[in-house]
Design an enzyme around this catalytic site. Structure first.
Site, PDB file in Angstrom:
ATOM      1  N   GLU A  89       0.806  -1.224   0.000  1.00 37.50           N
ATOM      2  CA  GLU A  89       0.000   0.000   0.000  1.00 37.50           C
ATOM      3  C   GLU A  89       0.832   1.262   0.000  1.00 37.50           C
ATOM      4  OE1 GLU A  89      -1.214  -2.566   1.429  1.00 37.50           O
ATOM      5  OE2 GLU A  89      -3.226  -2.655   0.624  1.00 37.50           O
ATOM      6  N   HIS A 158     -10.710  -4.932  10.061  1.00 39.78           N
ATOM      7  CA  HIS A 158     -11.247  -4.674   8.732  1.00 39.78           C
ATOM      8  C   HIS A 158     -12.548  -3.901   8.782  1.00 39.78           C
ATOM      9  CE1 HIS A 158      -8.351  -7.810   7.893  1.00 39.78           C
ATOM     10  NE2 HIS A 158      -8.467  -7.560   6.613  1.00 39.78           N
TER      11      HIS A 158
END
Lengths: 359, 638
Positions: A89, A158
């Site tokens: 990322e 998440h």
């Protein structure tokens, strides 16, 4: 034959596809489009419109998107414009920001915004602040998009909502669409904007169909940032909300309407800049305010809305303190019963409204 | 450790009394205590101050103490031989161990006749440990024993290198002041009294150095046999000194272009000397580069033309003086915040710029003033940005670390973040197919960042035209490369990416290596890594004196043996590519330019308050920005 193959290929939105492609001229005024398709079409049209636009992220190309948002785009535009990245990322976000600095217009997809935390330095320090630090010499026309907030049973790491995190930083524009029309218009506006935009979608909304008007299906349909939409008119209480909780508020409003309480539901659309005028106008009309969001309460979107209302003229119109309905202040648990009770439910909204109205 | 070892027994009143006399047992009070003259009761005491108060409950002999109370016993892992003596040895270097167990009163003199501890007071008997004579002057509470006492602390003024008399950067110590520079007329051998023939002076006399030089050139013309033809030319008026541009326009920055001289007369003068005296072009041996995953590296020879040499010298000297001026301004508190200076590393910036085109891209970290200059920003805009004025390149909004120019992306404050950005710029070059490369710089300190390896991976995977350059100046802030990196071969860190290790103090080496790397990228072979071995004279930033982690001798050695500017000048002089006066003249011009720039930077007004909220967004409608209170609504325009 073409329509049959369309139907076979994409079962769920077949009707929409057929209607759109075959019977466009004699279509009814509105068409059912899911949020997923709205996003897909918006990206498709923007990729076609401007050659500098490209999409990069994990699984966006050959996998058709982790949540199938970018289905078909790789087949149409190829490797040069739809780029699969490794699971890095910070690296690929930095690459996207660098490409934006050099003149391209990337769409950087995070599989979920939870992973953007690894890259948040690039989003804030390299993208958001650059135009200011360079006194306008260096702009960063980039869109960061992906699902935000809680999903179903995905656990604590998440399920975080980043609206407050990104909404805190000047230099960013943060939007949170609810309906398909919001998604389409806001994404088009985001891609056309010369500034870094954080586009917070919601995974649970992807499959929800909405009616879209002819006008909202046009190629140049954009929604300006900083403009909230009043989804339902009301007189007794203002519900300020964004993303998935607009649905909850509308459901709660429907329930309360039977009891004679008319709720005004304001869909924020933009977290930053926040549309205070619409909220204030609404509060001045209804005299009661309840904010609803999925994120944690401390320093959240609701806290900001309440503070802004308190600092403005609408405070004098409040007949009761503003109420925030938020997610429970815990990391998201896994067990279904716990998870369901960690997020605002319709009954919580109704309860809060009744408390605020003192009924 | 000590405090955990048990509580004081009731029978230790004496020691408690002594402790009470000493005051509380905190470190601060120890230090305060140490500054006072040691009270009589503490004489002959050998306890190590840092060990804290002694445990008084158990009757332990010295041998027991060795096992029980040593760091090993306390649970530290370490060598078994870590006795109290060893423990102490590391602390009070050069002093015999002062660790002593104070046994409780139950241990009798008879039981331990040889114990050095006096049972009455609990302190060590005088004379027992010959190496540390119990002398008032030798009490551990006195300066010379403890490493923690002021005189032994490296942090006190008399020991700190921060005092004016110790910093090398004060005027009286800088080599750049007139009285120290060898470049003054009185030191040059070219004074008239040393010539054999003094030509007729012009009516005004030689007013400037260049006029004087013209006089000398006439001398040369008249005396050299081949120049008799020139002697018949009419007497020329002394032209202005050759105006070699410091702010090189884009055209000049392209490799191999000669320096533009605006005045043809000047060119005539210079070239007449060049014609007569100067070598127009010379070839130099440069150090061979270490290579990684490459068949061969850049060539071992570099060609340098006279114009190029003068241009490189001028640029590097401008950067040097600009950084020194920034140093001065910072010390006068006119520049504040961060200021990371680049002097010593000029060859890197100049060499890279000489090898790439103005249309190529450069991005670097926070030590960016040199690159800001070579990418075309004038000195005065750089200094004005440092002083936070509206004439700065970022209108005072960015500061030292955030200066931008066309094809120069800063100036980035977050260590390592610029490397993925650079790979992204290279992606844009590849996407647009414009045959440009992106030079992405980072330091040895950043070389261990994870995001850099992420960038390597994607650059190699997608064959991005990115030149990753590690400027290894041996220290990442205060940490040397040996202490920070498991592998100090930074040019190999790219693993699957080919790498070069280059002498970063030689502008020609840097230029040749960068050309090689740019050709590699432009040929579509993907990224390449270069490690430039260089050195910075200043500390990491202005708040770091730069001598606590390295010696002044090291800095001086590099300065005398490998200074990039001196090396270039010596090369040119020894090959007769230029005259000493030209360098001196350039030096004085540059000095003047920097002075003017500094004057501008200190006199330009600060940005107006109305501009506080400008440029939050680009190309946007004006918006309202909340000020510090709900009532202050500020305006932002793009």
């Amino acid at each position: 034959m073409a329509s049959l193959s369309c139907v076979l290929r994409s079962g769920r939105n077949a009707a929409a596809v057929v209607l759109r492609r075959e019977f466009h001229r004699s279509a009814p005024a509105s068409v059912q489009v899911t949020v997923r398709d709205a996003l897909n079409q918006a990206m498709d049209e923007e990729l076609e419109r401007d050659e500098r636009v490209f999409l990069l992220g994990e699984e966006v190309a050959q996998y058709d998107g982790a949540y199938k948002i970018s289905r078909g785009l790789w087949k149409k535009y190829g490797d040069a414009r739809i780029i699969d990245t490794p699971i890095t990322e910070m690296g690929f976000t930095g690459i996207a920001v660098g490409a934006a600095m050099a003149g391209l217009r990337p769409i950087c997809e995070f599989m979920t915004f939870n992973f953007s935390m690894q890259a948040i330095d690039q989003v804030i320090n390299s993208a958001a602040k650059t135009n200011y630090m360079s006194a306008g010499r260096q702009s960063v026309p980039i869109v960061f998009r992906g699902p935000n907030g809680a999903s179903a049973g995905v656990g604590a790491q998440h399920s975080q909502c980043f609206a407050a995190w990104y909404g805190h930083c000047p230099g960013l524009k943060v939007v949170s669409p609810w309906s398909a029309e919001d998604a389409r218009g806001l994404l088009k506006a985001a891609i056309r904007d010369d500034n870094p935009v954080v586009f917070l979608e919601n995974e649970l909304m992807y499959g929800v169909p909405f009616e879209m008007s002819e006008e909202s299906l046009s190629k140049d349909f954009t929604i300006p940032f900083g403009k909230a939409k009043v989804e339902r008119q009301g007189t007794h209480v203002t519900l300020v909300t964004h993303s998935r909780y607009v649905s909850f508020c509308l459901d709660a409003a429907a329930v309360l309407a039977k009891e004679g309480v008319e709720c005004e539901v304001v869909n924020l659309r933009s977290i930053r800049p926040l549309d205070v005028e619409t909220i204030e106008a609404s509060v001045m009309k209804t005299n009661h305010l309840v904010t609803v969001e999925g994120g944690w309460p401390q320093f959240g979107v609701g806290a900001e809305v309440c503070a802004r209302v308190m600092e403005g003229p609408a405070f004098n119109f409040l007949d009761a303190p503003a109420t925030r309905v938020t997610g429970v202040d815990v990391p998201m648990p896994y067990a279904k019963i716990l998870e369901d009770n960690s997020l605002p439910q319709i009954k919580d909204i109704i309860f809060s409204i009744k408390k605020t109205l003192n009924i | 450790m000590w405090q955990q070892q048990g509580s004081r027994a009731a029978s230790t009143d004496r020691l408690q009394a002594a402790a009470a006399k000493r005051g509380s047992q905190t470190t601060a009070s120890y230090v305060a205590l140490a500054r006072q003259p040691a009270p009589a009761a503490l004489l002959n005491t050998k306890r190590h101050r840092a060990l804290g108060p002694p445990p008084l409950d158990t009757a332990v002999s010295r041998s027991e103490a060795a096992t029980k109370l040593s760091p090993t016993a306390a649970g530290f892992t370490g060598s078994q031989e870590s006795t109290p003596q060893d423990h102490n040895r590391s602390r009070a270097a050069g002093c015999q161990p002062t660790y002593h167990v104070i046994p409780s009163a139950q241990v009798s003199e008879a039981a331990c006749p040889t114990s050095p501890v006096d049972q009455q007071s609990g302190f060590v008997k005088p004379g027992c440990l010959p190496q540390c004579q119990p002398n008032p002057q030798q009490s551990p509470y006195l300066p010379q024993h403890s490493p923690y006492l002021p005189q032994q602390s490296p942090y006190l003024p008399q020991q700190t290198p921060y005092l004016p008399q110790q910093t090398p950067y004060l005027p009286q110590q800088t080599p750049y002041l007139p009285q120290q520079t060898p470049y003054l007329p009185q030191q040059t051998p070219y004074l008239p009294q040393e010539t054999f023939y003094i030509p007729q002076q012009s009516s005004n006399g030689a007013q400037t150095v260049s006029e004087f030089l013209i006089g000398q050139s006439e001398l040369v013309n008249l005396t050299s046999p081949a120049a008799s033809a020139l002697a018949t030319t009419t007497k020329r008026q002394p032209p202005k000194p050759p105006p070699v541009n410091t702010k090189a326009s884009e055209a000049e920055l392209v490799t191999e272009q000669p320096t533009l001289l605006s005045d043809p007369g000047a060119r005539a003068v210079v070239s007449s000397r060049a014609f007569a005296d100067f070598t127009p072009k010379a070839s130099f041996e440069i150090k061979k580069c270490d290579v990684h995953r490459l068949e061969e590296g850049p060539p071992g020879q570099a060609e340098l033309t006279r114009e190029q040499g003068l241009h490189y010298y001028r640029t590097m000297q401008t950067i040097r003086r600009m950084e020194l001026k920034a140093d001065q301004l910072y010390k006068q508190k006119i520049i504040r915040g961060f200021c990371h200076l680049y002097d010593g590393q000029e060859a890197c910036a100049m060499g890279i710029e000489a090898a790439i085109n103005p249309t190529d891209h450069v991005i670097t970290a926070y030590r960016a003033h040199g690159y800001t200059y070579t990418r075309g920003v004038p000195v005065k805009q750089i200094l004005a940005e440092l002083t936070g004025r509206k004439g700065g390149i970022a209108k005072g909004k960015g500061g030292s670390m955030h200066m931008y120019a066309p094809n120069f992306y800063g100036g980035n404050g977050i260590v390592g973040a610029q490397v993925p950005l650079g790979a992204g710029i290279a992606l844009a070059c590849k996407y647009l197919g414009n045959n440009q490369v992106c030079v992405t710089l980072y330091g040895d300190g950043a070389a261990n960042q994870g995001q850099i390896f992420e960038a390597y991976n994607m650059a190699a995977l997608w064959k991005l035209p990115c030149i990753f350059i590690c400027e290894n100046n041996k220290y990442g802030m205060g940490t040397s490369v040996e202490r920070s990196s498991a592998s100090t071969d930074y040019y190999r860190r790219g693993d699957y990416i080919p790498g070069l290790r280059v002498d970063g103090m030689d502008v020609l080496s840097v230029r040749e290596a960068t050309k090689f790397a740019a050709d590699h990228c432009r040929a579509g072979k993907g990224p390449i890594l270069m490690e430039l071995e260089t050195y910075r004279y200043h500390g990491h930033s202005m708040s770091d004196p730069g001598v606590s982690y390295r010696t002044r001798e090291e800095i001086q050695e590099v300065r005398s043996k490998s200074d990039p500017i001196s090396m270039l000048k010596d090369r040119m002089l020894s090959n007769k590519m230029a005259a000493m006066e030209e360098f001196k003249e350039m030096d004085s011009e540059i000095r003047k330019e920097i002075e003017e720039a500094a004057l501008f930077a200190t006199s330009d007004p600060e940005p107006p308050l109305d501009a506080l909220c400008d440029h939050i967004f680009h190309n946007d409608l004006p918006l309202e920005v909340r000020g510090t209170t709900p009532w202050s609504k500020l305006k932002s325009s793009s």
